[in-house]
Write a protein that holds these residues in place. Structure first.
Motif, short mmCIF file in Angstrom:
data_model
loop_
_atom_site.label_atom_id
_atom_site.label_comp_id
_atom_site.label_asym_id
_atom_site.label_seq_id
_atom_site.Cartn_x
_atom_site.Cartn_y
_atom_site.Cartn_z
N ALA A 1 38.02 42.46 40.61
CA ALA A 1 37.21 42.63 39.39
C ALA A 1 38.12 42.77 38.16
O ALA A 1 37.86 42.15 37.12
CB ALA A 1 36.31 43.85 39.53
N ALA A 2 39.20 43.54 38.30
CA ALA A 2 40.13 43.74 37.19
C ALA A 2 40.85 42.44 36.84
O ALA A 2 41.03 42.10 35.66
CB ALA A 2 41.13 44.84 37.53
N LEU A 3 41.28 41.69 37.87
CA LEU A 3 41.97 40.42 37.63
C LEU A 3 41.05 39.41 36.94
O LEU A 3 41.46 38.72 35.99
CB LEU A 3 42.49 39.84 38.94
CG LEU A 3 43.69 40.56 39.56
CD1 LEU A 3 43.91 40.08 40.99
CD2 LEU A 3 44.94 40.33 38.72
N LEU A 4 39.80 39.33 37.39
CA LEU A 4 38.85 38.41 36.77
C LEU A 4 38.59 38.80 35.32
O LEU A 4 38.49 37.95 34.44
CB LEU A 4 37.54 38.38 37.57
CG LEU A 4 37.62 37.69 38.93
CD1 LEU A 4 36.36 37.99 39.75
CD2 LEU A 4 37.82 36.20 38.80
N ALA A 5 38.50 40.11 35.05
CA ALA A 5 38.31 40.58 33.68
C ALA A 5 39.56 40.29 32.84
O ALA A 5 39.46 39.87 31.68
CB ALA A 5 37.98 42.07 33.66
N GLY A 6 40.73 40.50 33.44
CA GLY A 6 41.99 40.23 32.74
C GLY A 6 42.15 38.77 32.36
O GLY A 6 42.76 38.45 31.35
N HIS A 7 41.57 37.88 33.17
CA HIS A 7 41.61 36.44 32.88
C HIS A 7 40.38 35.99 32.09
O HIS A 7 40.14 34.79 31.94
CB HIS A 7 41.72 35.64 34.18
CG HIS A 7 43.09 35.67 34.79
ND1 HIS A 7 43.53 36.73 35.55
CD2 HIS A 7 44.12 34.79 34.72
CE1 HIS A 7 44.78 36.48 35.94
NE2 HIS A 7 45.16 35.32 35.43
N ARG A 8 39.60 36.94 31.63
CA ARG A 8 38.40 36.70 30.83
C ARG A 8 37.36 35.82 31.52
O ARG A 8 36.65 35.05 30.88
CB ARG A 8 38.77 36.12 29.47
CG ARG A 8 39.62 37.08 28.67
CD ARG A 8 39.93 36.57 27.31
NE ARG A 8 40.74 37.57 26.61
CZ ARG A 8 41.23 37.39 25.41
NH1 ARG A 8 41.03 36.27 24.77
NH2 ARG A 8 41.94 38.33 24.83
N MET A 9 37.32 35.92 32.84
CA MET A 9 36.31 35.19 33.60
C MET A 9 35.04 36.03 33.74
O MET A 9 33.97 35.49 34.03
CB MET A 9 36.85 34.83 34.98
CG MET A 9 38.01 33.86 34.92
SD MET A 9 38.61 33.50 36.58
CE MET A 9 40.20 32.78 36.19
N VAL A 10 35.18 37.35 33.58
CA VAL A 10 34.04 38.27 33.55
C VAL A 10 34.31 39.27 32.42
O VAL A 10 35.44 39.42 31.96
CB VAL A 10 33.84 39.01 34.89
CG1 VAL A 10 33.49 38.04 36.01
CG2 VAL A 10 35.04 39.87 35.26
N LYS A 11 33.27 39.97 32.01
CA LYS A 11 33.41 40.98 30.96
C LYS A 11 34.08 42.24 31.52
O LYS A 11 34.10 42.47 32.73
CB LYS A 11 32.03 41.35 30.39
CG LYS A 11 31.28 40.17 29.80
CD LYS A 11 31.91 39.72 28.51
CE LYS A 11 31.08 38.62 27.85
NZ LYS A 11 31.75 38.03 26.72
N VAL A 12 34.57 43.07 30.63
CA VAL A 12 35.28 44.30 31.01
C VAL A 12 34.38 45.27 31.76
O VAL A 12 34.86 46.06 32.58
CB VAL A 12 35.88 44.98 29.75
CG1 VAL A 12 36.54 46.29 30.09
CG2 VAL A 12 36.88 44.06 29.07
N TRP A 13 33.08 45.20 31.54
CA TRP A 13 32.18 46.13 32.22
C TRP A 13 32.11 45.86 33.72
O TRP A 13 31.72 46.76 34.49
CB TRP A 13 30.77 46.10 31.60
CG TRP A 13 30.03 44.80 31.71
CD1 TRP A 13 29.92 43.84 30.78
CD2 TRP A 13 29.29 44.32 32.85
NE1 TRP A 13 29.17 42.78 31.25
CE2 TRP A 13 28.77 43.05 32.52
CE3 TRP A 13 29.02 44.83 34.12
CZ2 TRP A 13 28.00 42.30 33.39
CZ3 TRP A 13 28.25 44.08 35.00
CH2 TRP A 13 27.75 42.84 34.63
#
Length: 194
Positions: free
Chosen positions: A134-146
């Motif tokens: 989840a953190a990696l996907l958020a870090g790559h802007r594939m998902v939101k920070v929430w």
């Protein structure tokens, strides 16, 4: 994401386990019985579905070393958690009643390494992998920070009070929603030659 069915079914199976766990404890004890067995089978099903989910998340992240490490940790954690739930099911079948289950669990956990690998450190890797992806996907802007926040809340709620597993399952489903909208994994584009 190709595995939309898995993204829907995994949280639903976790929800089923959480609800059945509560139902099983209404008489003051948990297991053995139908609710114990069906609930544990539901969670085993959810664990199985996390293998392709983690695999595809790794692909979305470009198969980086960090994503591959998260995948390995996740699969090892799934294996350890699956071993725990399988033991629980077997003990549930073998035990005549709830009181007979405790000595059986003690025997299993007395085997060197089993307590650490199957009941404590091993399954934690599954949850670490969930949060890492989840953190990696958020870090790559594939998902939101929430999304990683929702995953962390799911993990913490379930750890603090197992009766909150159904709430955690809803958070898990919500955290998967952004992935369901993705049609294909992110690919590395190679320029065409003239």
């Amino acid at each position: 994401m190709k595995n939309r069915t898995a993204l829907i079914a995994a949280p639903l199976l976790v929800l089923a386990y959480g609800v059945l766990r509560i139902v099983d404890g209404l008489d003051g004890v948990r297991g053995p019985g139908v609710a114990w067995t069906v609930g544990h089978l539901a969670f085993l099903g959810a664990l199985t579905l996390f293998v392709p989910i983690f695999w595809e998340m790794r692909s979305m992240l470009g198969r980086s070393a960090v994503a591959s490490t998260a995948l390995v940790a996740g699969v090892v954690g799934i294996g350890c958690a699956a071993a725990q739930f399988t033991i629980d099911i077997i003990v549930g079948f073998l035990a005549a009643d709830h009181d007979a289950m405790s000595p059986m669990f003690e025997q299993v956990q007395a085997v060197p390494g089993v307590s650490l690998a199957v009941y404590s450190a091993g399954p934690i890797l599954f949850y670490v992998a969930q949060l890492a992806f989840a953190a990696l996907l958020a870090g790559h802007r594939m998902v939101k920070v929430w999304v990683p926040v929702a995953v962390l809340a799911e993990i913490v709620l379930s750890a603090v009070n197992k009766d909150l597993i159904p709430v955690g399952a809803v958070l898990l489903f919500v955290s998967f929603l952004p992935l369901m909208g993705r049609r294909t994994p992110v690919a590395r584009h190679v320029p065409a030659h003239a």
